[in-house]
Design a protein around this motif. Structure first.
Motif, PDB file in Angstrom:
ATOM      1  N   PHE A 134      59.903-100.247  39.834  1.00 34.65           N
ATOM      2  CA  PHE A 134      59.261-101.318  39.044  1.00 34.65           C
ATOM      3  C   PHE A 134      58.540-100.573  37.859  1.00 34.65           C
ATOM      4  O   PHE A 134      57.444 -99.797  38.327  1.00 34.65           O
ATOM      5  N   GLU A 135      58.606-100.492  36.767  1.00 37.08           N
ATOM      6  CA  GLU A 135      58.111 -99.713  35.657  1.00 37.08           C
ATOM      7  C   GLU A 135      56.851-100.522  35.267  1.00 37.08           C
ATOM      8  O   GLU A 135      56.865-101.584  34.505  1.00 37.08           O
ATOM      9  N   VAL A 136      55.672 -99.860  35.404  1.00 39.71           N
ATOM     10  CA  VAL A 136      54.417-100.472  34.909  1.00 39.71           C
ATOM     11  C   VAL A 136      53.439 -99.250  34.044  1.00 39.71           C
ATOM     12  O   VAL A 136      52.915 -98.556  34.641  1.00 39.71           O
ATOM     13  N   PRO A 137      53.709 -99.201  32.641  1.00 37.70           N
ATOM     14  CA  PRO A 137      53.305 -98.126  31.983  1.00 37.70           C
ATOM     15  C   PRO A 137      51.582 -97.941  31.967  1.00 37.70           C
ATOM     16  O   PRO A 137      51.209 -96.811  31.830  1.00 37.70           O
ATOM     17  N   ARG A 138      51.088 -98.970  32.128  1.00 40.05           N
ATOM     18  CA  ARG A 138      49.467 -98.909  31.980  1.00 40.05           C
ATOM     19  C   ARG A 138      48.922 -98.734  33.603  1.00 40.05           C
ATOM     20  O   ARG A 138      47.875 -98.984  33.682  1.00 40.05           O
ATOM     21  N   ILE A 139      49.946 -98.613  34.697  1.00 42.62           N
ATOM     22  CA  ILE A 139      49.492 -98.689  36.048  1.00 42.62           C
ATOM     23  C   ILE A 139      48.218 -97.430  36.334  1.00 42.62           C
ATOM     24  O   ILE A 139      48.536 -96.324  35.713  1.00 42.62           O
ATOM     25  N   GLY A 140      47.337 -97.441  37.094  1.00 43.90           N
ATOM     26  CA  GLY A 140      46.146 -96.510  37.497  1.00 43.90           C
ATOM     27  C   GLY A 140      46.980 -95.774  38.824  1.00 43.90           C
ATOM     28  O   GLY A 140      47.784 -95.925  39.124  1.00 43.90           O
ATOM     29  N   SER A 141      45.687 -95.154  39.090  1.00 41.30           N
ATOM     30  CA  SER A 141      46.296 -94.198  40.716  1.00 41.30           C
ATOM     31  C   SER A 141      46.080 -95.095  41.625  1.00 41.30           C
ATOM     32  O   SER A 141      45.346 -96.372  41.769  1.00 41.30           O
ATOM     33  N   SER A 142      46.605 -94.893  42.819  1.00 40.12           N
ATOM     34  CA  SER A 142      46.762 -95.523  43.894  1.00 40.12           C
ATOM     35  C   SER A 142      45.816 -94.922  44.888  1.00 40.12           C
ATOM     36  O   SER A 142      45.353 -93.926  44.784  1.00 40.12           O
ATOM     37  N   TYR A 143      45.228 -95.817  45.931  1.00 37.96           N
ATOM     38  CA  TYR A 143      44.260 -95.490  46.936  1.00 37.96           C
ATOM     39  C   TYR A 143      44.587 -96.072  48.365  1.00 37.96           C
ATOM     40  O   TYR A 143      44.763 -97.176  48.544  1.00 37.96           O
ATOM     41  N   ASP A 144      45.192 -95.022  49.092  1.00 36.09           N
ATOM     42  CA  ASP A 144      45.666 -95.463  50.542  1.00 36.09           C
ATOM     43  C   ASP A 144      44.338 -95.385  51.466  1.00 36.09           C
ATOM     44  O   ASP A 144      43.802 -94.542  51.732  1.00 36.09           O
ATOM     45  N   GLU A 145      44.333 -96.867  52.049  1.00 37.76           N
ATOM     46  CA  GLU A 145      43.248 -97.236  52.711  1.00 37.76           C
ATOM     47  C   GLU A 145      43.702 -97.613  54.044  1.00 37.76           C
ATOM     48  O   GLU A 145      44.282 -97.034  55.216  1.00 37.76           O
ATOM     49  N   ARG A 146      43.596 -98.946  54.122  1.00 40.03           N
ATOM     50  CA  ARG A 146      43.921 -99.914  55.368  1.00 40.03           C
ATOM     51  C   ARG A 146      45.273 -99.821  55.840  1.00 40.03           C
ATOM     52  O   ARG A 146      45.631 -99.622  56.890  1.00 40.03           O
ATOM     53  N   ALA A 147      46.095-100.212  55.109  1.00 43.62           N
ATOM     54  CA  ALA A 147      47.382-100.269  55.206  1.00 43.62           C
ATOM     55  C   ALA A 147      48.489 -99.878  54.031  1.00 43.62           C
ATOM     56  O   ALA A 147      48.024-100.218  52.767  1.00 43.62           O
ATOM     57  N   PHE A 148      49.407 -99.125  54.186  1.00 45.21           N
ATOM     58  CA  PHE A 148      50.234 -98.758  53.241  1.00 45.21           C
ATOM     59  C   PHE A 148      51.401 -97.968  53.837  1.00 45.21           C
ATOM     60  O   PHE A 148      51.433 -97.426  54.868  1.00 45.21           O
ATOM     61  N   PHE A 149      52.575 -97.810  52.832  1.00 38.98           N
ATOM     62  CA  PHE A 149      53.751 -97.167  53.145  1.00 38.98           C
ATOM     63  C   PHE A 149      53.680 -95.621  52.731  1.00 38.98           C
ATOM     64  O   PHE A 149      52.819 -95.101  51.906  1.00 38.98           O
ATOM     65  N   GLY A 150      54.079 -94.688  53.757  1.00 36.69           N
ATOM     66  CA  GLY A 150      53.759 -93.391  53.412  1.00 36.69           C
ATOM     67  C   GLY A 150      54.955 -92.789  52.794  1.00 36.69           C
ATOM     68  O   GLY A 150      55.705 -93.283  52.089  1.00 36.69           O
ATOM     69  N   ASN A 151      55.511 -91.371  53.311  1.00 35.17           N
ATOM     70  CA  ASN A 151      56.754 -90.700  53.143  1.00 35.17           C
ATOM     71  C   ASN A 151      57.972 -91.554  53.281  1.00 35.17           C
ATOM     72  O   ASN A 151      58.111 -92.269  54.558  1.00 35.17           O
TER      73      ASN A 151
END
Length: 295
Positions: A61-78
């Motif tokens: 999904f293209e989101v041109p104004r998106i910022g940085s992500s922060y991986d904390e409690r739950a997230f998908f990795g590699n």
């Protein structure tokens, strides 16, 4: 029931950078150029093998104004992609030629896409079934398919039980695999109580393959009976989808293998122009106007 990973969907800041990386460097074909069916002002790009086979699909999904992500409690990795046996040296040279940084360990290469999504290339005893033809990568060296994903969750045991109890995955040496061992999921325990922040490179969801739309219907019935956290149940036309939240809140999709991407475009020209499911055709002018024809 589950027949491996169907697709992985992530967020990208720039179509041009994303397309250069996945199509021109990795050699995947842009098989569907469409929009997010839930937000028609957002581009949705599908890359895969020549015919867009389930299991080869990386979508963005293209989101041109998106910022940085922060991986904390739950997230998908590699995400792990399979490359044919004895091709890691070829891929090492190709990545160097394109000035892509990577870490090599044995016959495995770990790298990041332009949005910092982690990708692992590792050798498997297979070759691609439907080679792409737009690339200079020889068919016998092309990326074969998606073979695995990393889950970072606060309670790996609960996530494991979710998949084994309801969806037929099996645990082998701490790794979840489908019964045909087509794909795997590695679970890692997190320690943060903070909510992860979505940003560029964030994987929105991982989808698993079911053979038919009827199989998705049956899974929906099972999910209802067991009071699972159903987020959405919808026919995307290209495939039918059931979205469920696993115990830590990560979005999991179960998608039918067909009917596929040729229902509205000839195979030879898939991805060349904006494609819309029939229920969005009446909004084609609005969509094309919004993007200024840049689709």
């Amino acid at each position: 029931m589950i027949k491996g990973i169907h697709h992985v969907s992530a967020l990208t800041k720039s179509f041009s950078e994303n397309h250069h990386f996945y199509s021109e460097i990795l050699g995947l074909r842009l098989v569907k150029n469409t929009v997010n069916q839930d937000n028609i002002h957002m581009r949705h790009l599908f890359y895969g093998d020549y015919i867009g086979s389930p299991g080869t699909l990386l979508t963005f999904f293209e989101v041109p104004r998106i910022g940085s992500s922060y991986d904390e409690r739950a997230f998908f990795g590699n995400i792990t992609l399979g490359i044919p046996k004895d091709t890691s040296t070829y891929w090492e040279k190709r990545l160097n030629d394109f000035a892509i940084s990577f870490h090599k360990e044995g016959k495995t290469l770990t790298l990041h896409d332009p949005d910092t999504m982690g990708i692992i290339l590792t050798e498997i005893p297979e070759t691609i079934a439907s080679p792409t033809i737009h690339t200079d990568i020889p068919a016998e060296k092309q990326i074969v398919r998606i073979i695995g994903a990393d889950y970072h969750v606060p309670n790996p045991a609960a996530t494991s039980q979710f998949f084994t109890d309801f969806f037929g995955l099996e645990q082998q040496n701490g790794v979840l695999v489908d019964k045909n061992q087509v794909s795997f999921a590695k679970l890692y325990k997190t320690s943060s109580d903070k909510k992860s922040r979505t940003g560029r490179g964030t994987i929105d969801h991982i989808a698993y393959t079911l053979e038919t739309k009827e199989a998705v219907d049956k899974l929906h019935d099972l999910a209802v009976r067991n009071e699972l956290k159903i987020e959405e149940f919808v026919d995307r036309e290209y495939f039918k989808s059931l979205y469920i939240r696993e115990p830590s809140g990560l979005r999991i999709e179960f998608a039918s293998a067909g009917p596929g991407f040729t229902i509205d475009e000839p195979l030879e020209t898939m991805g060349d122009k904006l494609a819309l499911p029939s229920f969005l055709e009446e909004k084609r002018t609005e969509i094309e106007t919004y993007f200024g024809g840049d689709l």
